[in-house]
Design a protein around this motif. Structure first.
Motif, short mmCIF file in Angstrom:
data_model
loop_
_atom_site.label_atom_id
_atom_site.label_comp_id
_atom_site.label_asym_id
_atom_site.label_seq_id
_atom_site.Cartn_x
_atom_site.Cartn_y
_atom_site.Cartn_z
N GLY A 1 4.01 -7.10 7.05
CA GLY A 1 3.19 -7.05 5.83
C GLY A 1 1.76 -7.47 6.04
N ALA A 2 1.53 -8.46 6.90
CA ALA A 2 0.16 -8.91 7.16
C ALA A 2 -0.61 -7.83 7.91
N THR A 3 -1.83 -7.55 7.46
CA THR A 3 -2.61 -6.47 8.07
C THR A 3 -3.00 -6.79 9.51
N SER B 1 4.57 -1.28 -0.95
CA SER B 1 5.29 -2.50 -0.61
C SER B 1 5.25 -2.78 0.89
N ILE C 1 2.38 -2.46 3.00
CA ILE C 1 1.12 -3.09 3.40
C ILE C 1 0.13 -2.99 2.24
N GLU C 2 -0.87 -3.82 2.25
CA GLU C 2 -1.83 -3.87 1.16
C GLU C 2 -2.58 -2.54 1.04
N LYS D 1 9.31 -11.84 1.93
CA LYS D 1 7.92 -11.36 2.09
C LYS D 1 7.19 -12.16 3.17
N SER E 1 4.88 -13.23 6.07
CA SER E 1 3.49 -12.96 6.45
C SER E 1 2.62 -12.48 5.29
N TRP E 2 3.19 -12.31 4.11
CA TRP E 2 2.40 -11.99 2.94
C TRP E 2 1.81 -13.29 2.35
N ASP F 1 2.18 -14.53 -0.50
CA ASP F 1 3.18 -15.22 -1.33
C ASP F 1 4.54 -15.29 -0.63
N GLU F 2 4.54 -15.44 0.69
CA GLU F 2 5.80 -15.51 1.42
C GLU F 2 6.58 -16.76 1.04
#
Length: 361
Positions: A13-15, A37, A39-40, A194, A196-197, A199-200
């Motif tokens: 998830g983290a870019t 959902s 990636i950003e 979630k 590496s996001w 809000d993990e």
């Protein structure tokens, strides 16, 4: 530019966890297939060509995605399709590659960081350790709904690390399947949502407290659960309240252990083998057995004098009789040997008879 498609692993998830190669494929694509959902959305817009077409796969059916493949072949477009984590853990990758081959669209795959690895790093643990687990079992990766509970129970019997992706709302069923497979309530569990996001949520718990922990942190969507003693807290061999060993009825993983552990199990064998072979020099006694044959030689030697004595007795019976007379004389107290007495007496008698005969005449 030739047509083609790249299946890109977008990571957890983290870019900044997208690989350099994956980012390059995304930046070169004419069409980008993705899901918000994964990636950003802001990063995708900033890192694609201004004229690139962005297609949300949640709004299109599978048949419509296949039409995009055909259009890419016809118009010679470059396509990038993003997957969460690593495409290697996605069960539908083979089917997608077959479809591309059927429509004539060249395809390649770009590996990505799996959520399983990201969750373990976030919790500060290793998924495999020689003392606790030598393998990892993944279940429910990129699937919808709950994995087969019978499979979870079967996998749990190996007592190794398990990574299970299930809806957190069904954590109770997961805990029951793990218990049925042999894990106890004190087995460590890491629940990761979630990863590496921004809000993990990554929390530690045990199988016995799994349901309460999920409710406490209000987890209900798909959550990755890491189960096993390898994900225990701290560096100690066994932390308080945690099981420091595999289940007693754990099944060996069909001899899929690492060769290093196999060698460790078999190293003592060469040491004990020479100890057992040391008595082998005693086998020299087999070579020395012919030494026992002189026994008949002794018998032959003993028989030789017997034969010679017998022969002498046959040849000289007079001497034997004289020896017998001397033995009898010794018994009566005669001091001189029998031979000398016999000889002297014979001489006197033979000489005296002629003398006596002459005097009488």
């Amino acid at each position: 530019m030739s047509a083609g498609i790249s299946f890109v692993g977008a990571g957890p998830g983290a870019t900044d966890l997208i690989t350099v190669r994956g980012a390059r494929r995304i930046g070169e694509a004419d069409v980008v297939l993705w899901t918000p959902s994964i990636i950003e959305a802001g990063w995708v817009r900033e890192n694609t060509k201004p004229e690139a077409e962005l297609i949300d796969m949640t709004r299109h059916s599978d048949d419509e995605i296949v039409e995009v493949y055909r259009r890419a072949v016809r118009d010679k477009l470059r396509v990038a399709r993003l997957f969460a984590g690593d495409p290697a853990t996605w069960g539908g990758l083979r089917a997608q590659l077959d479809i591309c081959a059927r429509v004539g669209l060249p395809a390649d795959v770009v590996a990505g960081v799996s959520p399983m690895s990201a969750a373990a790093v976030s919790a500060g643990v290793a998924l495999v350790e020689p003392e606790y687990a030598d393998s990892v079992i993944m279940a429910g990766q990129e699937t919808v709904g709950m994995p087969d509970l019978a499979q979870i129970k079967e996998y749990a019997q190996f007592g190794t690390t398990m990574a299970v992706l299930v809806p957190a709302a069904r954590a109770g069923e997961l805990a029951d399947a793990l218990r049925a497979g042999g894990y106890d309530d004190e087995t460590p569990v890491v629940a990761a949502y979630k990863v590496s996001w921004p809000d993990e949520t990554v929390v530690r718990t045990t199988i016995g407290e799994l349901v309460a922990t999920v409710k406490q942190h209000r987890l209900w969507r798909h959550t990755l659960f890491l189960v096993g003693c390898a994900v225990r807290a701290g560096r100690a061999r066994s932390a308080p309240g945690e099981s420091g060993r595999r289940p007693e009825n754990a099944v060996r993983w069909s001899r899929t252990r690492s060769r290093s552990s196999w060698r460790a199990d078999t190293r003592p064998a060469p040491v004990s083998a020479p100890a057992e072979k040391e008595p082998e020099p005693k086998r020299v006694t087999v070579v020395a057995e012919p030494v026992k044959k002189p026994a008949p030689a002794k018998a032959a030697a003993a028989s030789t004098p017997t034969k010679s004595v017998t022969a002498q007795a046959k040849k000289t019976p007079a001497k034997t009789a004289a020896a017998a007379k001397s033995a009898a004389a010794n018994k009566t107290g005669a001091k001189q040997p029998a031979k000398s007495t016999a000889k002297t007496g014979a001489k006197k008698t033979t000489r005296a008879q002629p003398q006596r005969a002459r005097r009488s005449s």
